[in-house]
Design a protein around this motif. Structure first.
Motif, PDB file in Angstrom:
ATOM      1  N   TYR A  15     -98.457   8.625   0.714  1.00 25.48           N
ATOM      2  CA  TYR A  15     -98.457  10.087   0.759  1.00 25.48           C
ATOM      3  C   TYR A  15     -97.146  10.604   1.337  1.00 25.48           C
ATOM      4  CZ  TYR A  15     -99.831  14.766   2.361  1.00 25.48           C
ATOM      5  OH  TYR A  15     -99.891  16.110   2.602  1.00 25.48           O
ATOM      6  N   THR A  16     -96.723   9.994   2.432  1.00 19.59           N
ATOM      7  CA  THR A  16     -95.477  10.407   3.091  1.00 19.59           C
ATOM      8  C   THR A  16     -94.277  10.167   2.183  1.00 19.59           C
ATOM      9  OG1 THR A  16     -96.449   9.924   5.238  1.00 19.59           O
ATOM     10  CG2 THR A  16     -94.053  10.091   5.150  1.00 19.59           C
ATOM     11  N   LEU A  17     -94.241   9.034   1.502  1.00 13.75           N
ATOM     12  CA  LEU A  17     -93.134   8.749   0.587  1.00 13.75           C
ATOM     13  C   LEU A  17     -93.083   9.763  -0.550  1.00 13.75           C
ATOM     14  CD1 LEU A  17     -93.327   4.869   0.492  1.00 13.75           C
ATOM     15  CD2 LEU A  17     -91.479   6.260   1.467  1.00 13.75           C
ATOM     16  N   ASN A  24     -86.689  16.029  -1.463  1.00 16.57           N
ATOM     17  CA  ASN A  24     -85.302  15.540  -1.553  1.00 16.57           C
ATOM     18  C   ASN A  24     -84.748  15.115  -0.200  1.00 16.57           C
ATOM     19  OD1 ASN A  24     -85.042  15.923  -4.365  1.00 16.57           O
ATOM     20  ND2 ASN A  24     -84.762  18.109  -4.015  1.00 16.57           N
ATOM     21  N   ALA A  25     -85.590  14.475   0.600  1.00 15.33           N
ATOM     22  CA  ALA A  25     -85.176  13.975   1.911  1.00 15.33           C
ATOM     23  C   ALA A  25     -84.197  12.810   1.724  1.00 15.33           C
ATOM     24  CB  ALA A  25     -86.390  13.503   2.702  1.00 15.33           C
ATOM     25  N   PRO A  26     -83.355  12.549   2.714  1.00 14.12           N
ATOM     26  CA  PRO A  26     -82.426  11.419   2.610  1.00 14.12           C
ATOM     27  C   PRO A  26     -83.177  10.100   2.404  1.00 14.12           C
ATOM     28  CG  PRO A  26     -81.884  12.799   4.497  1.00 14.12           C
ATOM     29  CD  PRO A  26     -83.194  13.288   3.967  1.00 14.12           C
ATOM     30  N   MET A  32     -87.341   4.293   6.394  1.00 15.93           N
ATOM     31  CA  MET A  32     -88.007   4.130   7.692  1.00 15.93           C
ATOM     32  C   MET A  32     -89.523   4.108   7.550  1.00 15.93           C
ATOM     33  SD  MET A  32     -85.784   6.136  10.551  1.00 15.93           S
ATOM     34  CE  MET A  32     -85.122   7.528   9.661  1.00 15.93           C
ATOM     35  N   VAL A  33     -90.057   4.724   6.500  1.00 14.51           N
ATOM     36  CA  VAL A  33     -91.500   4.677   6.245  1.00 14.51           C
ATOM     37  C   VAL A  33     -91.859   3.370   5.548  1.00 14.51           C
ATOM     38  CG1 VAL A  33     -93.395   5.767   4.966  1.00 14.51           C
ATOM     39  CG2 VAL A  33     -91.696   7.183   6.135  1.00 14.51           C
ATOM     40  N   ARG A  34     -91.025   2.945   4.587  1.00 14.55           N
ATOM     41  CA  ARG A  34     -91.285   1.763   3.765  1.00 14.55           C
ATOM     42  C   ARG A  34     -91.043   0.456   4.500  1.00 14.55           C
ATOM     43  NH1 ARG A  34     -88.440   4.011  -0.165  1.00 14.55           N
ATOM     44  NH2 ARG A  34     -86.592   2.908   0.487  1.00 14.55           N
ATOM     45  N   ASP A  35     -89.992   0.395   5.294  1.00 14.10           N
ATOM     46  CA  ASP A  35     -89.530  -0.861   5.885  1.00 14.10           C
ATOM     47  C   ASP A  35     -89.388  -0.722   7.398  1.00 14.10           C
ATOM     48  OD1 ASP A  35     -88.996  -1.715   3.178  1.00 14.10           O
ATOM     49  OD2 ASP A  35     -87.147  -0.547   3.287  1.00 14.10           O
TER      50      ASP A  35
END
Length: 60
Positions: A15-17, A24-26, A32-35
């Motif tokens: 959801y956050t991703l 269009n976040a960096p 930082m959410v994924r890894d």
């Protein structure tokens, strides 16, 4: 019954991703959410505010 604006339990990373991509976040924010990402000193200072005293580090 109204649906909740929050994702179901356990789906927060996906959801956050999606929200980050839609805004269009960096790419670094999505990473930082994924890894697990080791913060550099400048990023840690931005996240935690004031710099830690020399020799003091945060533990995971």
């Amino acid at each position: 019954m109204r649906s909740s604006p929050h994702p179901p339990h356990g789906f927060y990373p996906a959801y956050t991703l999606r929200r980050l991509a839609a805004s269009n976040a960096p790419e670094g924010w999505a990473a930082m959410v994924r890894d697990v990402v080791e913060l550099d000193q400048a990023s840690a200072t931005r996240m935690y505010g004031d710099a830690l005293p020399p020799g003091l580090t945060l533990l995971r």
